[in-house]
Design a protein around this motif. Sequence first.
Motif, PDB file in Angstrom:
ATOM      1  N   GLY A 190      13.033  -8.950  11.075  1.00  0.00           N
ATOM      2  CA  GLY A 190      13.152 -10.375  10.839  1.00  0.00           C
ATOM      3  C   GLY A 190      12.738 -10.778   9.440  1.00  0.00           C
ATOM      4  N   GLY A 191      12.043 -11.911   9.350  1.00  0.00           N
ATOM      5  CA  GLY A 191      11.650 -12.463   8.067  1.00  0.00           C
ATOM      6  C   GLY A 191      10.596 -11.676   7.333  1.00  0.00           C
ATOM      7  N   ARG A 192      10.009 -10.678   7.970  1.00  0.00           N
ATOM      8  CA  ARG A 192       9.005  -9.866   7.272  1.00  0.00           C
ATOM      9  C   ARG A 192       9.636  -9.024   6.162  1.00  0.00           C
ATOM     10  NH1 ARG A 192       5.700  -6.191  11.033  1.00  0.00           N
ATOM     11  NH2 ARG A 192       4.537  -5.903   9.091  1.00  0.00           N
ATOM     12  N   LEU A 193      10.919  -8.701   6.300  1.00  0.00           N
ATOM     13  CA  LEU A 193      11.594  -7.883   5.291  1.00  0.00           C
ATOM     14  C   LEU A 193      12.008  -8.802   4.138  1.00  0.00           C
ATOM     15  CD1 LEU A 193      12.176  -4.843   5.312  1.00  0.00           C
ATOM     16  CD2 LEU A 193      14.525  -5.367   5.929  1.00  0.00           C
ATOM     17  N   ARG A 194      11.317  -8.664   2.991  1.00  0.00           N
ATOM     18  CA  ARG A 194      11.440  -9.645   1.922  1.00  0.00           C
ATOM     19  C   ARG A 194      12.147  -9.140   0.672  1.00  0.00           C
ATOM     20  NH1 ARG A 194       7.345 -13.567   2.131  1.00  0.00           N
ATOM     21  NH2 ARG A 194       8.325 -14.357   0.214  1.00  0.00           N
ATOM     22  N   ALA A 195      12.254  -7.838   0.487  1.00  0.00           N
ATOM     23  CA  ALA A 195      12.802  -7.326  -0.769  1.00  0.00           C
ATOM     24  C   ALA A 195      13.406  -5.950  -0.548  1.00  0.00           C
ATOM     25  CB  ALA A 195      11.718  -7.265  -1.839  1.00  0.00           C
ATOM     26  N   ALA A 196      14.244  -5.543  -1.509  1.00  0.00           N
ATOM     27  CA  ALA A 196      14.869  -4.219  -1.454  1.00  0.00           C
ATOM     28  C   ALA A 196      14.754  -3.544  -2.803  1.00  0.00           C
ATOM     29  CB  ALA A 196      16.337  -4.331  -1.056  1.00  0.00           C
ATOM     30  N   GLY A 197      14.551  -2.230  -2.759  1.00  0.00           N
ATOM     31  CA  GLY A 197      14.573  -1.394  -3.957  1.00  0.00           C
ATOM     32  C   GLY A 197      15.594  -0.295  -3.738  1.00  0.00           C
ATOM     33  N   ILE A 198      16.506  -0.105  -4.693  1.00  0.00           N
ATOM     34  CA  ILE A 198      17.604   0.838  -4.537  1.00  0.00           C
ATOM     35  C   ILE A 198      17.502   1.926  -5.608  1.00  0.00           C
ATOM     36  CG2 ILE A 198      20.095   1.128  -4.318  1.00  0.00           C
ATOM     37  CD1 ILE A 198      18.960  -0.896  -2.343  1.00  0.00           C
ATOM     38  N   SER A 199      17.528   3.181  -5.186  1.00  0.00           N
ATOM     39  CA  SER A 199      17.594   4.329  -6.090  1.00  0.00           C
ATOM     40  C   SER A 199      18.987   4.921  -6.004  1.00  0.00           C
ATOM     41  CB  SER A 199      16.548   5.376  -5.688  1.00  0.00           C
ATOM     42  OG  SER A 199      16.841   6.631  -6.259  1.00  0.00           O
ATOM     43  N   ALA A 200      19.611   5.170  -7.163  1.00  0.00           N
ATOM     44  CA  ALA A 200      20.986   5.669  -7.177  1.00  0.00           C
ATOM     45  C   ALA A 200      21.146   6.793  -8.202  1.00  0.00           C
ATOM     46  CB  ALA A 200      21.950   4.520  -7.500  1.00  0.00           C
ATOM     47  N   GLY A 243       0.807  -1.216   0.000  1.00  0.00           N
ATOM     48  CA  GLY A 243       0.000   0.000   0.000  1.00  0.00           C
ATOM     49  C   GLY A 243       0.837   1.261   0.000  1.00  0.00           C
ATOM     50  N   GLY A 244       2.151   1.138   0.262  1.00  0.00           N
ATOM     51  CA  GLY A 244       3.039   2.291   0.149  1.00  0.00           C
ATOM     52  C   GLY A 244       3.328   3.063   1.405  1.00  0.00           C
ATOM     53  N   ALA A 245       2.705   2.717   2.529  1.00  0.00           N
ATOM     54  CA  ALA A 245       2.971   3.460   3.770  1.00  0.00           C
ATOM     55  C   ALA A 245       4.367   3.130   4.282  1.00  0.00           C
ATOM     56  CB  ALA A 245       1.928   3.117   4.829  1.00  0.00           C
ATOM     57  N   ALA A 246       5.125   4.178   4.645  1.00  0.00           N
ATOM     58  CA  ALA A 246       6.484   4.000   5.141  1.00  0.00           C
ATOM     59  C   ALA A 246       6.497   4.000   6.655  1.00  0.00           C
ATOM     60  CB  ALA A 246       7.386   5.109   4.615  1.00  0.00           C
ATOM     61  N   HIS A 247       7.385   3.187   7.207  1.00  0.00           N
ATOM     62  CA  HIS A 247       7.509   3.093   8.660  1.00  0.00           C
ATOM     63  C   HIS A 247       8.896   3.584   9.075  1.00  0.00           C
ATOM     64  CE1 HIS A 247       3.637   1.146   9.110  1.00  0.00           C
ATOM     65  NE2 HIS A 247       3.946   0.374   8.085  1.00  0.00           N
ATOM     66  N   THR A 248       9.677   2.720   9.642  1.00  0.00           N
ATOM     67  CA  THR A 248      10.992   3.092  10.154  1.00  0.00           C
ATOM     68  C   THR A 248      11.884   3.640   9.048  1.00  0.00           C
ATOM     69  OG1 THR A 248      10.789   1.338  11.767  1.00  0.00           O
ATOM     70  CG2 THR A 248      12.984   2.255  11.443  1.00  0.00           C
ATOM     71  N   ALA A 249      12.612   4.721   9.351  1.00  0.00           N
ATOM     72  CA  ALA A 249      13.553   5.294   8.397  1.00  0.00           C
ATOM     73  C   ALA A 249      14.898   5.516   9.075  1.00  0.00           C
ATOM     74  CB  ALA A 249      13.017   6.606   7.843  1.00  0.00           C
ATOM     75  N   ILE A 283      20.598  -1.561   6.351  1.00  0.00           N
ATOM     76  CA  ILE A 283      19.709  -2.652   5.948  1.00  0.00           C
ATOM     77  C   ILE A 283      19.793  -3.802   6.938  1.00  0.00           C
ATOM     78  CG2 ILE A 283      19.302  -4.413   4.186  1.00  0.00           C
ATOM     79  CD1 ILE A 283      20.124  -2.356   2.092  1.00  0.00           C
ATOM     80  N   GLU A 284      20.990  -4.104   7.398  1.00  0.00           N
ATOM     81  CA  GLU A 284      21.157  -5.183   8.376  1.00  0.00           C
ATOM     82  C   GLU A 284      20.423  -4.838   9.673  1.00  0.00           C
ATOM     83  OE1 GLU A 284      21.998  -8.731   9.963  1.00  0.00           O
ATOM     84  OE2 GLU A 284      22.325  -8.127   7.876  1.00  0.00           O
ATOM     85  N   GLU A 285      20.500  -3.574  10.089  1.00  0.00           N
ATOM     86  CA  GLU A 285      19.784  -3.159  11.302  1.00  0.00           C
ATOM     87  C   GLU A 285      18.278  -3.349  11.136  1.00  0.00           C
ATOM     88  OE1 GLU A 285      18.953   0.970  13.815  1.00  0.00           O
ATOM     89  OE2 GLU A 285      20.844   0.739  12.721  1.00  0.00           O
ATOM     90  N   LEU A 286      17.764  -3.022   9.970  1.00  0.00           N
ATOM     91  CA  LEU A 286      16.330  -3.185   9.722  1.00  0.00           C
ATOM     92  C   LEU A 286      15.954  -4.662   9.625  1.00  0.00           C
ATOM     93  CD1 LEU A 286      15.877  -0.292   7.139  1.00  0.00           C
ATOM     94  CD2 LEU A 286      15.100  -0.330   9.521  1.00  0.00           C
ATOM     95  N   ARG A 287      16.831  -5.486   9.099  1.00  0.00           N
ATOM     96  CA  ARG A 287      16.559  -6.921   9.037  1.00  0.00           C
ATOM     97  C   ARG A 287      16.481  -7.515  10.444  1.00  0.00           C
ATOM     98  NH1 ARG A 287      20.936  -9.752   5.597  1.00  0.00           N
ATOM     99  NH2 ARG A 287      19.631 -11.556   6.079  1.00  0.00           N
ATOM    100  N   VAL A 288      17.351  -7.067  11.326  1.00  0.00           N
ATOM    101  CA  VAL A 288      17.310  -7.535  12.715  1.00  0.00           C
ATOM    102  C   VAL A 288      15.996  -7.103  13.363  1.00  0.00           C
ATOM    103  CG1 VAL A 288      18.346  -7.265  14.995  1.00  0.00           C
ATOM    104  CG2 VAL A 288      19.813  -7.615  12.982  1.00  0.00           C
ATOM    105  N   ARG A 289      15.574  -5.886  13.071  1.00  0.00           N
ATOM    106  CA  ARG A 289      14.374  -5.347  13.694  1.00  0.00           C
ATOM    107  C   ARG A 289      13.111  -6.036  13.190  1.00  0.00           C
ATOM    108  NH1 ARG A 289      13.689   1.101  13.945  1.00  0.00           N
ATOM    109  NH2 ARG A 289      15.882   0.760  14.496  1.00  0.00           N
TER     110      ARG A 289
END
Length: 395
Positions: free
Chosen positions: A127-137, A92-98, A119-125
């Motif tokens: 867990g398995g809910r974090l499934r994908a990454a999108g990178i803008s450069a 749905g696009g809502a952002a949480h932790t930044a 990213i590692e810090e967010l993965r620890v926070r």
Amino acid sequence: MTTRSTELLRVVHRSPGVTRADAARLVGIGTGTATELVAKLSRAALLIQGPAAPSGTRGRPTTVLLPHPEGPLVVAVAITHEIWRAEVVELGGAAHTALQGRHAGAAWPEVRSAVRGAIEELRVRYGGRLRAAGISAPGTVSRDRRLDAVGPGWHDADLTALWPEAEVLVAGNDATLAATAESRRGAAVDAAVALHLRIEAGLGGAVVEDGRPVIGARGAAGEFGHMPFGDPSVRCPCGARGCWGVAVDGHELARLLGDPTPVDTLSYARRVITSAAELLAGAPATPAAPAVAAVHAVAAPVPPAVAAVRAVAANLGRGIAGLVNGLDADLVTLGGLGADLLATVPEEIHAAYRDGLMSIHRDAPPPIRPAALGDGGPIAGAAEEAWAALLPRLA
């Protein structure tokens, strides 16, 4: 799960809070099938049902579809010439932790280490809910997700190293992803062929047709800033002469004002444009005067900042006309400094734009609008692409 399940998730992602009846209609299924799919997706911790806001009318309460509070998440990362930022984004696009940090002038290994740590810090926070990454450069991103960014000097940087174990990792140029976000959630939602231009330390953009950006054979489509719309006597940091990008950003403003090229052209340009806006806002209105008095009137000198900003705006308008003539877009959106220039000196942009248009476009010129998502366009686009890649894996 089925293709219909994926389509239902796409509908909820695009319009969280959609009613179950409307979702069924958009997917092209009956209400009974929709009920079964929603129940299946709820058991999979992907969707929940909730009551709609009271409508004041009689009848059975409407059910709306929302992201599951324990459902999958993606991490969207935006890397600019100065900072990096990582956001956790739900269906749905809502952002949480930044998380974010500064890196101006840093070499790629340092930036890579900082972003990978976030990213590692967010993965620890999460867990398995974090499934994908999108990178803008801020540069050209190849199909194998390698970055070449002229400004900060990052060459052949492997973006997959930001999360090597990712189930899904997508990456793209910041202006291209901003264009994607504007077409899906911003000012270009209703456009069939949208042209998005983003000016920061240079100019980039993308053409988006039916919601999908054109990225080219090598991922380099949209490098409009390197089209020869500028002064042939001026050399661009890319090595070419006459690039449009250096005619519409801080390089040109500094040249017109007689200042040395600033280290941070974006911040410099924003200061000059802000100064011009303040001068224009404080300029007294010119009263109507008798014709005889007008003959003898002496025009007030134009402040250098205002003259420079107007010249850059005209360069921008002429280039937009060239792209509209060549691409036949039905809408143009401007982000970054482009939106700042449009807010400060719109007349100069539109006058140069109209003068450069072919006659077939002049009666109804494609409108030029500021980007609705502002500086958040690239990270929103990164999240959109991550979700687009992840959804088929969920259902």
